[in-house]
Design a protein around this motif. Structure first.
Motif: not given
Length: 123
Positions: A36-42
């Motif tokens: 979730f966090r990586l997707l939010q950053d992406s």
């Protein structure tokens, strides 16, 4: 397009028009799972609430799934992104063929309400 196909395209476009939906798909296009966090950053600039909503909508639509490593595109999602992958080439061609707008010059307004090139008042 047959009348039967219209609702399907309208449903898909409504899903893709939602804020950040295309960015979520695009962020997952390489096939690597993202937390979730990586997707939010992406995706960039998306709030957790909005991202949760988009993920839920796309999971319900069968475009995303959640595996042990994070979120991934389903085969249908991968097919959609592959088809959307043709958009950059189209966009380049389309933009190159558009007429160029001539630069506009704006004249700053005067403080006395007169037009800038107006002749001086007669004495």
């Amino acid at each position: 397009m047959s009348p039967r196909d219209k609702p399907a395209i309208f449903l898909l476009l409504a899903l893709l028009e939602a804020r950040y939906a295309m960015r979520v798909l695009w962020a997952l296009r390489d096939g690597h799972a993202q937390t979730f966090r990586l997707l939010q950053d992406s995706v960039g600039g998306v709030t957790p609430n909005t991202l949760n909503t988009r993920i839920k909508e796309m999971r319900e639509a069968g475009l995303l799934t959640h595996g042990s490593d994070g979120y991934l595109l389903t085969p249908a999602g991968t097919d959609l992104v592959r088809r959307l992958g043709e958009l950059p080439a189209f966009a380049q061609k389309w933009a190159a063929g558009r007429p160029r707008k001539a630069p506009t010059t704006t004249t700053p307004p005067t403080t006395d309400g007169e037009e800038p090139d107006a002749p001086p008042p007669a004495a």
